[in-house]
Design a protein around this motif. Structure first.
Motif, PDB file in Angstrom:
ATOM      1  N   ASN A  40       0.816  -1.210   0.000  1.00 46.93           N
ATOM      2  CA  ASN A  40       0.000   0.000   0.000  1.00 46.93           C
ATOM      3  C   ASN A  40       0.845   1.254   0.000  1.00 46.93           C
ATOM      4  O   ASN A  40       0.473   2.252  -0.619  1.00 46.93           O
ATOM      5  CB  ASN A  40      -0.933  -0.011   1.196  1.00 46.93           C
ATOM      6  CG  ASN A  40      -2.235  -0.660   0.862  1.00 46.93           C
ATOM      7  OD1 ASN A  40      -3.040  -0.071   0.169  1.00 46.93           O
ATOM      8  ND2 ASN A  40      -2.418  -1.873   1.294  1.00 46.93           N
ATOM      9  N   ASN A  43       1.889   1.765  -3.475  1.00 49.93           N
ATOM     10  CA  ASN A  43       0.763   2.258  -4.264  1.00 49.93           C
ATOM     11  C   ASN A  43       0.562   3.758  -4.054  1.00 49.93           C
ATOM     12  O   ASN A  43       0.303   4.494  -5.008  1.00 49.93           O
ATOM     13  CB  ASN A  43      -0.511   1.533  -3.851  1.00 49.93           C
ATOM     14  CG  ASN A  43      -0.614   0.173  -4.477  1.00 49.93           C
ATOM     15  OD1 ASN A  43       0.180  -0.148  -5.341  1.00 49.93           O
ATOM     16  ND2 ASN A  43      -1.570  -0.599  -4.039  1.00 49.93           N
ATOM     17  N   VAL A  62      -1.200   0.845 -10.175  1.00 52.17           N
ATOM     18  CA  VAL A  62      -1.766   0.562  -8.857  1.00 52.17           C
ATOM     19  C   VAL A  62      -2.924  -0.422  -8.973  1.00 52.17           C
ATOM     20  O   VAL A  62      -3.071  -1.335  -8.144  1.00 52.17           O
ATOM     21  CB  VAL A  62      -2.219   1.873  -8.177  1.00 52.17           C
ATOM     22  CG1 VAL A  62      -3.041   1.585  -6.939  1.00 52.17           C
ATOM     23  CG2 VAL A  62      -1.017   2.695  -7.814  1.00 52.17           C
TER      24      VAL A  62
END
Lengths: 100, 162
Positions: A40, A43, A62
């Motif tokens: 994450n 991303n 992503v």
């Protein structure tokens, strides 16, 4: 408008927390969740970069990272459950069978 | 105003990430991770990536975390990581190494960002969809094959040996 370097700094902080979590924890499930944390963070950095340079390729990447993470979690959790069925314990220190 | 919102969400994200790696109970860690994923979805919204914010909530906070909580329930939480850590010294080494990694990341990436031009707001959902079905069509189709392979593999792994 918050500058993109703030987002990237937050992403670096989250990534580092994920790395430390992978190293200091012994429960494979928590290690897995720390890996999700790192994905994450990456991303977030990708979206921030895409916003900075004004194109959408970062968001497309992503999207693919999310799909791959879903597949990875499913397979990884199945492996952990299979190991737990054989060993009846859940600590990464016990799993040294493939170490030379 | 935007700065205040960013700092609040950033503090929530950092705090929940720390909670994930510091709490010994795996269920608490999973709930902290849900909070963290939600705050990252909020950051996507601030960056103008509406589609990714929705996908983050549906895929991560929905599907992936349900899998995690289910696995934690199956594997009986609370019985692991009890007792003293046999390799405590080696694991404590992670803190200075982690601090070094953070310094390195911030120094390299953020240092290079300074001074470069800022693009305008990018991104609407139709534009992203068009991009996924033109330039990224082949990876998009490969993703479906990957998900199918993962599903078959999980079925194989989870099967009870007769």
């Amino acid at each position: 408008m918050v500058p993109e370097s703030f987002y990237v700094t937050l992403s670096a902080v989250l990534f580092t927390i994920g790395v430390v979590g992978v190293v200091i924890r012994r429960n494979p499930l928590v290690i897995f969740m720390s890996i999700e944390l790192m994905l994450n963070a990456a991303n977030l950095a990708l979206v921030a970069f895409g916003q900075r340079y004004g194109n959408l390729d970062g968001q497309a990447v992503v999207f693919f990272v999310m799909a791959v993470a879903a597949a990875e979690v499913a397979v990884g959790l199945a492996i952990i459950v299979a190991i737990f069925r054989i060993r009846r314990r859940l600590s990464v220190d016990d799993l040294s069978i493939m170490r030379w | 105003m935007a700065y205040a919102a960013f700092f609040i969400v950033a503090m929530i994200a950092t705090g929940s990430a720390l909670g994930l790696i510091l709490r010994t109970n795996a269920i608490h860690g999973a709930l902290f991770l849900v909070v963290n994923l939600g705050s990252i979805a909020a950051l996507y919204l601030m960056l103008g990536a509406e589609f990714l914010a929705a996908a983050q909530v549906i895929v991560y906070a929905g599907a992936i975390m349900v899998l995690f909580v289910f696995a934690i329930m199956v594997l009986i939480p609370g019985k692991e990581e009890t007792g003293p850590d046999p390799r405590r010294a080696a694991r404590l080494l992670a803190l200075p190494v982690g601090a070094l990694l953070l310094l390195l990341l911030v120094f390299v990436i953020v240092g290079r960002l300074r001074g470069a031009p800022t693009g305008g707001p990018s991104g609407s959902v139709p534009a992203l969809g068009r991009l996924l079905f033109t330039s990224y069509l082949f990876p998009f189709e490969l993703t479906s094959v990957l998900l199918l392979a993962a599903m078959v593999g999980v079925l194989l792994l989870a099967r009870r040996r007769a």
